[in-house]
Design a protein around this motif. Structure first.
Motif, short mmCIF file in Angstrom:
data_model
loop_
_atom_site.label_atom_id
_atom_site.label_comp_id
_atom_site.label_asym_id
_atom_site.label_seq_id
_atom_site.Cartn_x
_atom_site.Cartn_y
_atom_site.Cartn_z
N ASN A 182 40.78 -7.23 13.89
CA ASN A 182 39.65 -7.51 13.02
C ASN A 182 38.35 -7.07 13.69
OD1 ASN A 182 40.48 -9.22 10.46
ND2 ASN A 182 41.76 -9.90 12.16
N VAL A 183 38.42 -5.99 14.48
CA VAL A 183 37.27 -5.51 15.23
C VAL A 183 36.07 -5.30 14.30
CG1 VAL A 183 38.03 -3.10 15.02
CG2 VAL A 183 36.46 -3.76 16.86
N ASP A 224 27.80 -14.44 28.80
CA ASP A 224 26.36 -14.31 28.57
C ASP A 224 25.96 -12.91 28.12
OD1 ASP A 224 25.89 -16.98 29.31
OD2 ASP A 224 25.88 -16.42 31.44
N ASN A 225 26.81 -11.93 28.41
CA ASN A 225 26.54 -10.55 28.02
C ASN A 225 27.87 -9.87 27.69
OD1 ASN A 225 25.13 -8.17 27.55
ND2 ASN A 225 25.31 -7.51 29.69
N PRO A 226 28.52 -10.31 26.61
CA PRO A 226 29.90 -9.89 26.33
C PRO A 226 30.00 -8.42 25.92
CG PRO A 226 29.04 -11.17 24.50
CD PRO A 226 28.02 -11.26 25.59
N PHE A 239 35.01 -9.55 17.77
CA PHE A 239 35.49 -8.56 18.73
C PHE A 239 34.67 -7.30 18.53
CE2 PHE A 239 38.20 -5.44 20.74
CZ PHE A 239 38.75 -6.14 21.80
N LEU A 240 34.00 -6.85 19.60
CA LEU A 240 33.02 -5.78 19.49
C LEU A 240 33.67 -4.40 19.50
CD1 LEU A 240 30.38 -7.20 21.98
CD2 LEU A 240 30.16 -7.12 19.49
N GLU A 243 31.02 1.03 20.54
CA GLU A 243 29.63 1.44 20.42
C GLU A 243 28.67 0.26 20.34
OE1 GLU A 243 31.53 1.94 16.27
OE2 GLU A 243 32.07 2.21 18.39
N ASP A 244 29.21 -0.94 20.03
CA ASP A 244 28.37 -2.13 19.93
C ASP A 244 28.37 -2.94 21.21
OD1 ASP A 244 27.81 -1.47 17.28
OD2 ASP A 244 29.58 -2.58 16.55
N ALA A 245 29.17 -2.54 22.18
CA ALA A 245 29.39 -3.38 23.36
C ALA A 245 28.42 -3.06 24.48
CB ALA A 245 30.82 -3.20 23.85
N HIS A 246 27.50 -2.17 24.28
CA HIS A 246 26.60 -1.78 25.36
C HIS A 246 25.17 -2.18 25.03
CE1 HIS A 246 29.83 0.50 27.21
NE2 HIS A 246 30.09 1.00 26.02
#
Length: 246
Positions: A182-183, A224-226, A239-240, A243-246
């Motif tokens: 379900n990203v 704190d910075n997932p 769940f990131l 491209e959204d995880a940075h």
């Protein structure tokens, strides 16, 4: 009708209670064995290879918490901890050590049976087919998900990060697979609880939060910075995408 009788091991030093539970579960077509000592339980578990263990906390020789911690790295079945304590701390400790579920004594037999059935059902249910809203895996097949250096293989239930295998419990893998398929979609605790455990979240069970915490640690994900699993306040977990995880 079951093709194979599922095996349950009760590790409980109260022989009367253990035999009552054994009789009840046997009437519901489970193969049930009992063991009363903590310091010899691991050998019995290794020999019997049960599908599920009902594990008391206060045991002679070794506590249920210590047993849970020590077997979790090699035991692939389900662990349901049962204790006389009503302290929520015991529940969190058990789940943090890798238990799949938790019940406080006195145990209502029908509730115990429902929890057992919900756990064992997870062996047969492919979470990717729970409903039509489940996102399709990205980059690969229906059984393989790749998110950068994180690879999740459903067929052999294997997870690697930076080419290193990550040891996950059955419950942790199921939760990770649900989140990853379900990203980009927010899943509420209610969504997660009902899909992974098979019945609705009651608003008080903290097992989802405990498992998310364990997953983050194993995936080296800073809460704190997932980069993998984000808490969306008041809504649930996300769940990131890469491209959204940075």
């Amino acid at each position: 009708m079951k093709l194979m009788t599922e095996k349950i091991l009760i590790v409980e030093d109260d022989n009367r209670l253990a035999n009552l539970i054994k009789t009840y579960l046997s009437h519901h077509d489970y193969e049930v064995e009992c063991h009363e000592r903590g310091d010899t339980a691991e050998e019995v578990i290794g020999d019997l290879k049960p599908d599920l263990i009902i594990l008391d906390v206060m045991l002679p020789g070794k506590s249920g918490f210590d047993i849970c911690r020590d077997i979790r790295s090699w035991f692939n079945g389900f662990i349901l901890i049962m204790t006389a304590s009503e302290d929520n701390i015991d529940e969190i400790v058990g789940l943090e050590l890798g238990a799949d579920d938790y019940l406080a004594k006195p145990v209502e037999p029908r509730l115990l049976l429902a929890r057992i059935r919900a756990l064992l059902r997870r062996k047969q249910v492919d979470l990717t087919n729970i409903d039509n809203t489940t996102a399709k895996p990205i980059n690969n097949t229906d059984n393989l998900l790749v998110f950068g250096e994180l690879v999740i293989n459903y067929e052999n239930r294997n997870v690697t990060l930076n080419q290193q295998q990550i040891d996950l419990t059955t419950a942790e893998f199921d939760l990770l697979w649900l989140l990853a398929t379900n990203v980009g979609q927010i899943l509420s605790r209610d969504d997660i609880f009902s899909q992974v455990r098979g019945f609705d979240f009651d608003g008080s069970d903290r097992s989802i939060d405990a498992r998310i915490s364990r997953l983050r640690r194993k995936l080296m994900d800073d809460p704190d910075n997932p980069r993998r699993i984000k808490t969306v306040r008041g809504k649930g977990y996300l769940f990131l995408r890469e491209e959204d995880a940075h």
